[in-house]
Design an enzyme around this catalytic site. Sequence first.
Site, PDB file in Angstrom:
ATOM      1  N   HIS A 116     -90.519   0.905 104.989  1.00  0.00           N
ATOM      2  CA  HIS A 116     -90.886  -0.576 106.558  1.00  0.00           C
ATOM      3  C   HIS A 116     -91.729   0.362 107.515  1.00  0.00           C
ATOM      4  CE1 HIS A 116     -88.155  -1.881 103.467  1.00  0.00           C
ATOM      5  NE2 HIS A 116     -87.705  -2.949 103.933  1.00  0.00           N
TER       6      HIS A 116
ATOM      7  N   GLU B  26     -92.401  -3.706 111.120  1.00  0.00           N
ATOM      8  CA  GLU B  26     -92.195  -5.030 111.152  1.00  0.00           C
ATOM      9  C   GLU B  26     -91.048  -5.625 112.635  1.00  0.00           C
ATOM     10  OE1 GLU B  26     -88.218  -5.441 109.136  1.00  0.00           O
ATOM     11  OE2 GLU B  26     -87.752  -6.834 109.220  1.00  0.00           O
TER      12      GLU B  26
ATOM     13  N   ASP C 236     -87.447 -10.232 100.749  1.00  0.00           N
ATOM     14  CA  ASP C 236     -86.321  -9.487 101.868  1.00  0.00           C
ATOM     15  C   ASP C 236     -84.889  -9.165 101.303  1.00  0.00           C
ATOM     16  OD1 ASP C 236     -86.766  -7.422 103.586  1.00  0.00           O
ATOM     17  OD2 ASP C 236     -87.044  -8.517 105.470  1.00  0.00           O
ATOM     18  N   ASP C 237     -84.290 -10.622 102.194  1.00  0.00           N
ATOM     19  CA  ASP C 237     -83.104 -10.359 102.032  1.00  0.00           C
ATOM     20  C   ASP C 237     -82.595 -12.497 101.502  1.00  0.00           C
ATOM     21  OD1 ASP C 237     -82.537  -7.702 102.876  1.00  0.00           O
ATOM     22  OD2 ASP C 237     -83.821  -8.582 104.385  1.00  0.00           O
TER      23      ASP C 237
END
Length: 350
Positions: A205, A208, A286-287
């Site tokens: 990551h 972001e 992602d989530d």
Amino acid sequence: MFKVPPVPAQRLPELLRQMPKAELHIHIEGSLEPELIFALAQRNGVALPYADVESLRRAYAFTNLQSFLDIYYAGASVLLHEQDFYDMAWAYFERAAADNVVHAELFFDPQTHTERGVTMATVVHGLHRACVDAGQKLGVNASLILCFLRHLSEESAFETLEQALPFRDKFISVGLDSSELGHPPEKFARVFARCKELGLHLVAHAGEEGPPAYIWSALDVLKVERIDHGVQAVHDAALMQRLAQDRIALTVCPLSNQKLCVFPDLADHNLGKLLEAGLAATVNSDDPAYFGGYINDNFTQVFAATGLTARHAYQLAFNSFEASFAGNADKRAWEHKLKETFERCVEHDY
Ligand SMILES: Nc1ncnc2[nH]cnc12
Ligand SMILES: [Zn+2]
């Protein structure tokens, strides 16, 4: 390159749902729906600081990455046994299959579990068994990416790698996630170098919430093959050129970026800009249990909000196959299926 046929705007959402795609950025702990959190809490006798599913859902109002992570790690506390990890991953694979995901690379966060006394074997065996079943029963090809938590030390990452090595055949890559700001990629230079020696794929990551400098160091210090998120790259023209030239894929997650206030509104998302600059962007969830949608929701909502077209849809699905760690034969087969879906969409009304 395939000449993408014109697709009437009203047929675009169904095309986005029907087209085969790969998901390359999904934290499996982030697929844990509130209903399953409560079911597992009851099964395992774990107390939760929320009275019911609705009050937990009401807490999903995030202002930035950290405000989300605090709740995400609390949710994962209900996972204790191998079957819990299997059930979580299986629920995701059923959703993925319904969204025409043909290949998924799942992040998992072992430190979130080993710090609570759950063994690495419990985590890996449960997830891996679900991956095998996803291939056999749902036709979803799946593999695992072990993520190091960047708010913890590099020493802890090394210990985690050591614990995972007996299961080396059950994951294909390592990644880097959790709180980005204040934890630059170079903090993990040595452990990533060791993983490279071991022949693992590398992703991280970066960009972001963090600055373009973090994307540069993920590339030049960690030697990653893909950047997870990477949307802050637009603030650095030289970096945009580098990403385009080297075909470094970005695993972009539009609904996550909206819910974590990376962009004020989904209409402000820069996915179109990234694609128009020639970057190998992909769309991911992602989530999904926390951000209000799975991969098809990410596609349909960002397309509706920003006016992307069928040409972009084809490019995004194509990029997802190319950027995956699957073999070339699989990639060619999925790309063929993708073209067929576009041709069918033009010939018939879905
Ligand atoms: N969006 C995200 N960024 C960093 N770490 C994460 N862990 C789970 N979701 C994450
Ligand atoms: Zn992520």
